[in-house]
Design a protein around this motif. Structure first.
Motif, PDB file in Angstrom:
ATOM      1  N   GLY C 136       0.833  -1.198   0.000  1.00 27.16           N
ATOM      2  CA  GLY C 136       0.000   0.000   0.000  1.00 27.16           C
ATOM      3  C   GLY C 136       0.861   1.238   0.000  1.00 27.16           C
ATOM      4  N   PHE C 137       0.187   2.370   0.109  1.00 25.43           N
ATOM      5  CA  PHE C 137       0.923   3.636   0.172  1.00 25.43           C
ATOM      6  C   PHE C 137       1.236   3.968   1.620  1.00 25.43           C
ATOM      7  N   GLU C 138       2.434   4.434   1.870  1.00 25.09           N
ATOM      8  CA  GLU C 138       2.731   4.960   3.195  1.00 25.09           C
ATOM      9  C   GLU C 138       2.481   6.447   3.144  1.00 25.09           C
ATOM     10  N   LEU C 139       1.461   6.899   3.851  1.00 21.10           N
ATOM     11  CA  LEU C 139       1.037   8.290   3.731  1.00 21.10           C
ATOM     12  C   LEU C 139       1.940   9.209   4.531  1.00 21.10           C
ATOM     13  N   MET C 140       2.229   8.849   5.748  1.00 21.11           N
ATOM     14  CA  MET C 140       3.115   9.686   6.542  1.00 21.11           C
ATOM     15  C   MET C 140       3.734   8.867   7.647  1.00 21.11           C
ATOM     16  N   GLU C 141       4.810   9.374   8.172  1.00 20.84           N
ATOM     17  CA  GLU C 141       5.461   8.651   9.233  1.00 20.84           C
ATOM     18  C   GLU C 141       5.841   9.634  10.314  1.00 20.84           C
ATOM     19  N   HIS C 142       5.603   9.231  11.550  1.00 22.29           N
ATOM     20  CA  HIS C 142       5.905  10.130  12.646  1.00 22.29           C
ATOM     21  C   HIS C 142       6.215   9.295  13.866  1.00 22.29           C
ATOM     22  N   ASP C 143       7.335   9.553  14.474  1.00 18.97           N
ATOM     23  CA  ASP C 143       7.748   8.818  15.678  1.00 18.97           C
ATOM     24  C   ASP C 143       7.663   7.314  15.493  1.00 18.97           C
ATOM     25  N   GLY C 144       8.012   6.861  14.312  1.00 16.36           N
ATOM     26  CA  GLY C 144       8.013   5.435  14.080  1.00 16.36           C
ATOM     27  C   GLY C 144       6.647   4.855  13.794  1.00 16.36           C
ATOM     28  N   PHE C 145       5.612   5.681  13.764  1.00 18.47           N
ATOM     29  CA  PHE C 145       4.273   5.181  13.441  1.00 18.47           C
ATOM     30  C   PHE C 145       3.925   5.552  12.007  1.00 18.47           C
ATOM     31  N   THR C 146       3.667   4.553  11.189  1.00 17.35           N
ATOM     32  CA  THR C 146       3.396   4.818   9.779  1.00 17.35           C
ATOM     33  C   THR C 146       1.911   4.683   9.497  1.00 17.35           C
ATOM     34  N   VAL C 147       1.381   5.681   8.810  1.00 16.39           N
ATOM     35  CA  VAL C 147      -0.011   5.592   8.378  1.00 16.39           C
ATOM     36  C   VAL C 147      -0.015   4.990   6.990  1.00 16.39           C
ATOM     37  N   THR C 148      -0.693   3.831   6.847  1.00 16.85           N
ATOM     38  CA  THR C 148      -0.727   3.216   5.520  1.00 16.85           C
ATOM     39  C   THR C 148      -2.147   3.171   4.991  1.00 16.85           C
ATOM     40  N   LEU C 149      -2.216   3.359   3.696  1.00 15.65           N
ATOM     41  CA  LEU C 149      -3.456   3.156   2.983  1.00 15.65           C
ATOM     42  C   LEU C 149      -3.175   1.994   2.045  1.00 15.65           C
ATOM     43  N   SER C 150      -3.701   0.823   2.396  1.00 15.70           N
ATOM     44  CA  SER C 150      -3.296  -0.348   1.612  1.00 15.70           C
ATOM     45  C   SER C 150      -4.044  -0.367   0.289  1.00 15.70           C
ATOM     46  N   TYR C 151      -3.476  -1.093  -0.688  1.00 15.61           N
ATOM     47  CA  TYR C 151      -4.125  -1.225  -1.994  1.00 15.61           C
ATOM     48  C   TYR C 151      -5.507  -1.837  -1.825  1.00 15.61           C
ATOM     49  N   LEU C 152      -5.587  -2.757  -0.854  1.00  9.40           N
ATOM     50  CA  LEU C 152      -6.854  -3.427  -0.610  1.00  9.40           C
ATOM     51  C   LEU C 152      -7.920  -2.426  -0.177  1.00  9.40           C
ATOM     52  N   GLN C 153      -7.508  -1.504   0.709  1.00  9.34           N
ATOM     53  CA  GLN C 153      -8.472  -0.506   1.163  1.00  9.34           C
ATOM     54  C   GLN C 153      -8.929   0.380   0.011  1.00  9.34           C
TER      55      GLN C 153
END
Lengths: 284, 434, 304
Positions: C136-153
């Motif tokens: 999926g796409f990694e939208l942003m990363e902060h303090d080791g926490f990555t927000v992902t929007l997966s292809y499936l979603q």
């Protein structure tokens, strides 16, 4: 004396105005008929009076012996319970799997409920409840006799023929011992002989039991035969109000029922299916 | 009626059955046509098309036979079938007093008969719990016409109330029993009050959800309910303070067997339980029979038939329904208490939706509102799968299918009949038959 | 903030699935005024058909992923529709105009039957499947926490939007939609003016089943595990969604579904995951008490 006073009653469903600023009064010991073409809003008036709908605007005052009651503010089931307003329905609503007698006993629910000590006394089998039930059966018997159903008292109400079901519904409404009885097309589906019997029954109820009757009816032989006072509705508005004699000759009423000259003509493809006489008398 | 006509008719029937067979094949193809299983952690599918073939053939033959039967042999096949169930109902109705006395006598004699042993008494107790639950639910569904799909939740509330009261406060069974009933009824009121004023089918889904929620809460509220471990060592009931289950005296009172001057036997315990639940169930039954003839009971039935007419007669629909709902819940609470004390251990596993479904199936099969019908249905539905263990797996499948078939065939329940609550001339006669 | 965004994405994908199931409830309720308790099971069947299709495709040697998805989608819709049609034909149609409780009991019986049928045919154990779409796409990363929007979603959300558009068009523009709306208003009158009421009602069930099948496919891909019992809870939640959005309203069902998905995601994210179902159920009761017409529903006028 006025029993029921309806003032500026208005009922809207979304954009549709079913009743528009309707005012009329119904007197004690009189039969007041509400007539009008189909869709004029007659049943809606009943539903407002008996608490099934809350009117959008307006006041409905019932002059109860204990003091005036404003029906539009009361919860639906309290109107028959406290106000003593009974009604029947256009499409008969009986407890069809229960017997005729049971239908009449259920109508006396509130009296019996009190007598049974909110069921606790009844569960214990106290004599006060047994006596109350006996009285209830006596009242039921009286009305069974009036509507000529005594010999079918133990039938399931759903198995009665149509005309008998109509009569039973009236008897059931009377078993709550009302001061105002609202009848929604009681003669619908009755044959002429049954209609005549119905007239007699209603007049008897009015005279012997001193109650007001509010009647919606299409059968003019019933309406003209027993009404003391007629209110005519068209498209939710009152177009005439008075004695049967007055209403019968009111040109506005005649127009509403028979239509304007130009409305008289049916489209040719429809007209050819009808004999002349039917076209002339349509709507009446 | 020419031969040609008949031939066409036959062809039409064949075509109709053929279509039914094809549909069955289509239904079966994805679900039965492949078997899925794990191979070393990887899911694989394996065809088993013969199952599809079987489904299609069975449907084809079944459909064809039924339509042939309907058209040629007896033109009113379904009517005849309908009236045969009706005649069972009529038979029960005609002989209900005899039947009730017979069942009751059998129930009383049973524990002293040679058939009584631990196993059979245990089974009988099991059946009686369901009879009681069926009678309780019958008040709600059969009389008041309220579809309660979470009846087991009240059973659970009763069981847990009993277990918690008895283990934490050391109260006796006879004090906890009514309290558990009251707790269950209060839950009924709290749940019913907001929902009962709405359309009837909302009640069904809310009770369905409530049943599940109670289970979730019981599973997760570890500090109170012990979570999945449940509550164990729930105290046993006593008989007026006397221990029924121990050989020795307790609290200065002699044990039951000494007082009655009978020999101590472990069977006594089972007989005691048996009579306890029998009495509880009979109380439920007599309560129902009595309240049916009171105004509130008649109002329940009237509400089942037509709520709008009830309102026009001045009956408060919400309160009337609420009493039915709460009383039904109360009896479930009593049954739950009994269950807790008999098992000595309860956990959320005993209170799944399947239990609600079984109780509902008992009421539906027994004929809504019919008391004898519930007993017969409980015996058949509970004992049947218990006796034939191989059926266990298919039990719920059969229950679900049976519910659909019974509704299509006889919407008021299989053995349904209704006894009027009073008759014009026989009103003084006591009708405590059922 | 990142955590919030992630729960938002998760909640919307989950909500889209609930919304698709909720449409089936709302359409059936709209047209015959009955809760189709077996609808959750229809969705479960959809999930099983999708899973089995994927397995069969793998067995045959595997094909290009988009083609596999398309085949699974078509298979799931076709077979689930047949199931939906059959359920209506056998369990509900004979009961029209019957005793009030009869169709409800029949529906609950059907639900129990289908659940146990699948259990008998496919076993009671959960079915884990290899993930088909990963990454999926990694939208942003902060303090080791990555927000992902997966292809499936993305797939789920786009498919939902497409289906919603198609269904809204069907209901608003085609003669089938007109027949449905007419039947909803007045069944007798609709029949009198020549609407084939039986067929219209059947079609409604089939349409609901088709959407439930898509939801089943999505859930198979999304969670990768299914069992015969998934229909129960999903059905409860989807029904709650339909009530929340206003039962009878198509956009309402989708809106309700999205809200339920969001509530569930945030509740699990910020509160206790164990009680997420309790939260959803409480919403059902609260909506019924305070706003029985839901967010977008029309008030129901009682026919006296």
């Amino acid at each position: 004396m006025t029993l029921l006073d309806v003032e500026h009653l208005t009922m809207r469903f979304g954009g549709l105005v079913a009743i528009d600023d309707l005012s009329f009064a119904a007197a004690e010991k009189e039969v007041t008929a509400i007539i009008g073409p189909n869709g004029a809003g007659k049943t809606t008036v009943f539903n407002c009076l008996t608490g099934f709908y809350k009117p959008t605007v307006g006041r409905v005052t019932l002059n109860h012996p204990t003091g005036p009651m404003y029906l539009e503010r009361m919860e639906g089931f309290r109107i028959p319970q406290k106000g003593g307003v009974a009604r029947t329905f256009q499409n008969i609503r009986l407890f069809s799997q229960m017997t005729v007698l049971e239908n009449l006993i259920v109508a006396q629910h509130n009296v019996l409920m009190k007598a049974s000590g909110m069921s606790i006394g009844g569960l214990l089998g106290l004599p006060s409840y047994r006596n109350a039930e006996k009285e209830a059966v006596e009242l039921a018997k009286y009305w069974l006799d009036k509507v000529n159903l005594t010999d079918r008292a133990d039938w399931d109400a759903g198995n009665l023929p149509y005309g008998a079901q109509r009569r039973l519904e009236i008897a059931r409404a009377m078993c709550i011992e009302p001061i105002l009885l609202c009848l929604d097309e009681p003669a619908a589906g009755l044959n002429p002989r049954e209609s005549a019997q119905l007239n007699e029954l209603l007049l008897n109820i009015r005279d012997k039991h001193n109650i007001g009757i509010l009647l919606i009816e299409h059968d003019m032989s019933v309406v003209m035969g027993i009404s003391d006072h007629i209110v005519v509705l068209d498209y939710g508005r009152k177009i005439s109000d008075g004695t049967p004699e007055h209403v019968r000759n009111d040109p506005v009423v005649i127009r509403a029922y028979l239509g304007e000259e130009e409305d008289e003509e049916l489209p040719p493809e429809v007209a050819q299916d009808f004999p002349e006489s039917v076209q002339k008398g349509k709507g009446a | 009626m020419s031969v040609n006509n008949q031939k066409n008719d036959m062809l039409a029937l064949l075509k109709d059955a053929g279509i039914a067979g094809l549909i069955a094949a289509a239904l079966a193809l994805p679900l039965a046509g492949f078997k899925t299983f794990d191979v070393n952690g990887t899911l694989t599918a394996e065809p088993r098309f013969h199952w599809v073939l079987v489904a299609a053939i069975v449907t084809f033959v079944g459909r064809f036979t039924i339509s042939i039967g309907q058209r040629t042999f007896f033109s009113s096949f379904s009517k005849a079938a309908g009236s045969s169930a009706g005649s069972i109902g009529a038979f029960i109705k005609k002989n209900q007093t005899t039947l009730a006395i017979l069942l009751l006598t059998a129930a009383i004699i049973f524990p002293f008969s040679p058939m009584a042993n631990r196993h059979s008494l245990d089974l009988a107790v099991y059946v009686l719990i369901y009879v009681m639950l069926g009678w309780g639910l019958n008040i709600v569904v059969g009389l008041a016409g309220l579809l309660d799909l979470g009846y087991v939740a009240f059973y659970a509330v009763g069981a847990y109330s009993y277990a918690l009261l008895a283990t934490n406060f050391d109260l006796s069974f006879w004090i906890c029993l009514p309290m558990a009933g009251i707790f269950a009824a209060s839950f009924g009121v709290i749940l019913g009050f907001p929902v009962l004023r709405l359309r009837g089918d909302y009640l069904a889904i809310v009770t369905l959800g409530f049943g599940e929620i109670i289970r979730v809460v019981l599973l997760n509220w570890y500090s109170l309910t012990g979570g999945p471990d449940g509550i164990s060592s729930i105290p046993k009931p006593t008989f007026f303070g006397m221990a029924v289950f121990s050989r020795n005296a307790q609290d200065g009172l002699p044990p039951f067997h000494e007082l009655m001057n009978i020999e101590y036997s472990t069977l006594n315990k089972f007989i005691f339980y048996y009579f306890l639940i029998l009495i509880l169930a009979l109380v439920t039954n007599f309560f129902t029979l009595r309240i049916r003839k009171l105004p509130v009971g008649r109002a329940w039935e009237a509400l089942r038939e037509d709520e709008i007419a009830c309102r026009s007669l001045g009956i408060n629909p919400t309160n009337t329904k609420l009493t039915a709902f709460a009383i039904g819940a109360m009896f479930a609470g009593f049954a739950g208490s009994f269950f807790a004390t008999r098992q000595g251990f309860i956990s959320p596993e005993s209170f799944t939706f399947i239990e609600s479904a079984i109780i509902l199936a008992i009421v539906v099969l027994g004929g809504m509102g019919s008391q004898v019908g519930v007993v017969i249905a409980a015996i058949v539905l509970v004992l049947g799968p218990e006796l034939i263990r191989e059926l266990q797996e298919f039990r719920m499948l059969a229950f679900g299918g049976a519910m659909v078939l019974i509704m299509v065939w006889r919407p008021r329940g299989l053995l349904a009949f209704r006894e009027p609550t009073l008759k014009l001339d026989g009103q003084d006669k006591k009708g405590d038959g059922t | 903030m990142e955590y919030f965004l992630q729960q938002l994405i998760n909640g919307l994908s989950l909500g889209a699935i609930y919304g698709l199931i909720a449409i089936g409830y709302t359409m059936v309720y709209g047209i015959i005024g009955m809760i189709n308790f077996a609808h959750g099971e229809v969705y479960m069947i959809g999930a099983f058909v999708s899973m089995i299709t994927f397995l069969v495709l793998t067995m045959l040697g595997g094909i290009w992923l988009p083609a596999a998805l398309l085949i699974a989608l078509i298979m799931a819709m076709v077979f689930t529709c047949i199931w939906g049609w059959t359920v209506e034909r056998l369990a509900y149609r004979p009961l029209r105009g019957s005793f009030r409780l009869a169709p409800l009991i029949s529906a609950i019986g059907m639900s129990i039957f289908l659940q146990n049928l699948v259990q008998v045919l496919q076993g009671a154990r959960v079915k884990p499947m290899q993930p088909l779409i990963s990454g999926g796409f990694e939208l942003m990363e902060h303090d080791g926490f990555t927000v992902t929007l997966s292809y499936l979603q993305i797939f789920i959300i786009i498919l939902t939007i497409v289906l919603m558009t198609v269904f809204t068009l069907i209901i608003n523009k085609t003669s089938l939609g007109r027949a449905q709306r007419a039947t909803e208003q007045d069944r007798t009158m609709a029949a009198l003016i020549g609407v084939n009421v039986d067929r219209t009602i059947s079609t409604t069930f089939v349409m609901g089943a088709a959407l439930a099948a898509v939801a089943g496919l999505m859930v198979t891909l999304y969670y990768g595990v299914i069992d015969f019992y998934i229909g129960f809870l999903a059905g409860m939640k989807a029904f709650t969604a339909a009530v929340l959005g206003g039962i009878g309203s198509l956009p309402g069902a989708m809106l309700g579904g999205l809200l339920i998905g969001l509530i569930e995601a945030f509740w699990s994210g910020y509160f206790t995951i164990e009680y997420k179902d309790v939260a959803v159920f409480s919403i059902l009761v609260l909506v019924l008490v305070f706003r029985p017409t839901g967010l977008l529903g029309k008030p129901e006028i009682e026919k006296v």
